[in-house]
Scaffold this active site. Structure first.
Site, PDB file in Angstrom:
ATOM      1  CB  CYS A  80      -2.504  -2.044  -1.075  1.00 61.55           C
ATOM      2  SG  CYS A  80      -3.639  -1.179  -2.134  1.00 61.55           S
ATOM      3  CG  ASP A 134      -0.675   1.336   8.798  1.00 62.70           C
ATOM      4  OD1 ASP A 134      -1.803   1.661   9.209  1.00 62.70           O
ATOM      5  OD2 ASP A 134      -0.476   0.903   7.651  1.00 62.70           O
ATOM      6  CD  GLN A 170      -7.317  -2.975   7.758  1.00 66.83           C
ATOM      7  OE1 GLN A 170      -8.276  -3.535   8.284  1.00 66.83           O
ATOM      8  NE2 GLN A 170      -7.416  -2.343   6.603  1.00 66.83           N
ATOM      9  CG  HIS A 191      -1.730  -0.779   2.791  1.00 66.18           C
ATOM     10  ND1 HIS A 191      -1.532   0.304   1.966  1.00 66.18           N
ATOM     11  CD2 HIS A 191      -2.993  -1.216   2.543  1.00 66.18           C
ATOM     12  CE1 HIS A 191      -2.631   0.503   1.253  1.00 66.18           C
ATOM     13  NE2 HIS A 191      -3.533  -0.397   1.578  1.00 66.18           N
ATOM     14  CE  LYS A 223      -8.362   1.133   5.888  1.00 68.20           C
ATOM     15  NZ  LYS A 223      -8.888   0.641   4.602  1.00 68.20           N
TER      16      LYS A 223
END
Lengths: 406, 142
Positions: free
Chosen positions: A364, A200, A203, A123, A226
């Site tokens: 993104c 990261d 997600q 991202h 999220k």
């Protein structure tokens, strides 16, 4: 196990609303998830009953608010199985977490010619902070490529890990492709080369049980919104010995032991990185959201979403000219696609008119779009409350859109 | 026809449609029938920022009147552009700059236009007016 979807859906007030007179089908969970009533109520409850500034007041309300805030930190710690609550820094979200690491950890450790490694599926939030740091320090950004299925090329990764590599940042789950990276193995490879690793987890966190001790990552970043929590708050996990060796990101109130005009001594632990009055209601809502998913069970949520993924993928494959971008073996509940030469924006617009909320565009991840030779995709992403019936509605709406647009 | 008259005409056309899909189908068909812009005009300086899809705009001044040529890679956007071209083309720069468009609200599309698209629409109108204004200024200087 009995997955009580009807009950879960009733926990989310927004799911009963209509869009343009049609029932809302919310398939944009990768962008943000909806909030259960318990989360919404916890925020309202905080402001109605014990709003107060934290960590400073001696009075009852301040103590109650401080307790709730620190309790939220402990909830986050338990959720990702961190060793200590001191390893959890509250931030505005994943993006700020990554920027914090770039500034507070890596900036002072980087010299010209050093390399930072990221992957092709990142991202923009996990590209730009590193790119900017490289420009500032004369360091070099190296990229691990992905194969045609949207999986990381591990052989290339092994070649790219060198004595020059100072840092490796990669995503646990791709927001565009849905690919679940084999994080534990990848981290092991990097650690064997003595490289510090950031994951990261934006997600990954809503789709699976994350255990930072098992992963053995040095940094793990994610956002509350999220995983059914409020926007504007997230977390950064940092191994404690690393955390104590980092400089403050922003300076200000709440971060200090003593201040004089000659010298300031900062507190130890996460508070050093939380200057100013923090997002107290956000932390409280965040913890409530984690309580909520843990009551259902992350394993159960993962299984439910996987069933939707398989079901929707099969149905979509039957549509002529359908191209699914991201066909990794291990995938979270994310399907990116294009159909023939139809612009994703047109599909998204006609789907929206039918009450189906999807994402269109580059998500993104422009370098990744380039890699797959598309200007953008339509992305459906599932949450714990989505159903097979909604997938059917989506397929019907998609077929109508295709009829109108071709 | 004045800009206002063309707007009224479009409003009347759209008033025939009761269902959203008929409206959008009309928009799509209009997008399809818009004369494509010549490839040589698809340059970065003619690209309008603020659209999720790409929109190119080429503007000419002929005999005191502005002619717009536009294109988009998305067909619905192209339909919207086609409407704007129809409204604005063949008018003087002053008429274009002074125009207060009302048809977008009246044809019941504005309520459906999401912020990203609404922004795109706003950018398109702004760019058309800016182009008209620039050509007007240039022609005065000559």
């Amino acid at each position: 196990m009995n997955y009580d979807i009807k009950k879960y859906r009733s926990d989310f007030p927004i799911l009963s609303r209509e869009v343009y007179g049609k029932p809302l089908v919310y398939f944009d969970n990768g962008a943000t998830t909806q909030k259960p009533k318990s989360v919404i109520d916890s925020i309202s409850d905080y402001y109605s009953r014990y709003n107060s500034n934290i960590h400073r007041g001696v009075h009852h309300l301040s103590q109650k608010a401080s307790f709730a805030y620190e309790n939220a930190r402990a909830t986050v710690q338990k959720h990702i199985n961190a060793n200590s609550a001191n390893e959890i820094i509250f931030t505005r979200g994943t993006t700020e977490s990554i920027n914090l690491v770039a500034y507070s950890f890596l900036r002072n450790r980087l010299t010209p010619g050093d390399e930072i490694l990221i992957t092709e599926m990142e991202h923009h939030s996990n590209i730009l902070p590193w790119q900017s740091l490289c420009e500032e320090k004369g360091a070099v950004l190296r990229i691990v490529p992905v194969n045609d299925n949207g999986e990381l090329e591990i052989a290339s990764l092994q070649k790219l890990l060198s004595p020059k590599t100072k840092f490796f940042a990669f995503t646990h789950v791709s927001n565009t492709l849905g690919t679940i990276n084999q994080a534990k193995e990848i981290i092991e490879l990097a650690h064997a080369a003595n490289i510090t690793v950031l994951v990261d987890g934006a997600q990954a966190i809503p789709h699976m049980q994350v255990d930072v001790q098992d992963l053995n990552c040095d940094f793990y970043c994610f956002s509350a919104h999220k995983i059914y929590g409020p926007t504007g708050i997230g977390a950064l996990y940092v191994k404690e010995d690393i955390l104590n060796d980092m400089i403050p990101y922003q300076t200000g109130g709440g971060t200090i032991k003593t201040v004089s005009f000659e010298k300031t001594v900062y507190v130890d632990g996460p508070l050093k990185f939380e200057a100013g009055t923090p997002n107290i209601e956000g932390a409280i809502g965040f913890a409530k959201a984690l309580d909520y998913v843990n009551e259902i069970g992350m394993e159960n949520i993962a299984m439910h979403e996987h069933k939707l993924l398989v079901y929707a993928t099969e149905k979509m494959k039957a549509i002529p000219a359908m191209r699914i971008i991201g066909t990794a073996k291990e995938k979270a509940g994310v399907i990116s696609f294009v159909v023939g030469k139809i612009h994703p924006f047109d599909l998204g617009t006609i789907l929206d008119q039918q009450g189906i909320a999807v994402r269109t565009g580059h998500h993104c991840t422009q370098p990744l779009m380039e890699r797959f030779g598309v200007p953008g995709t339509v992305r459906v992403s599932f949450g714990l409350y989505n159903t097979k019936e909604e997938v059917d509605l989506f397929i019907m709406a998609l077929e109508k859109a295709l009829k109108m647009l071709s | 026809m004045s800009i206002q008259e063309i707007e009224n005409e479009i409003v009347e056309e759209f008033s025939m449609f009761e269902q959203w899909d008929d409206k959008y189908q009309y928009l799509i068909d209009m997008g399809k029938s818009l004369t494509p812009i010549e490839e040589k005009y698809k340059t970065p300086d003619r690209l309008i920022k603020g659209c999720q899809s790409q929109v190119w705009l080429h503007t000419e001044l002929t005999g005191g009147k502005i002619i717009f040529h536009a294109d988009s890679d998305a067909i619905i956007t192209k339909g919207i552009v086609a409407l704007l071209v129809r409204v604005f083309s063949n008018h003087t720069p002053k008429e274009i700059v002074d125009a207060q468009l009302t048809f977008i609200n009246k044809i019941g599309l504005a309520e459906h236009l999401s912020p990203t698209r609404a922004n795109g629409l706003v950018s398109m109108i702004k760019q058309m007016k800016l182009d008209a204004f620039a050509l007007q200024s240039n022609s005065k200087m000559e």
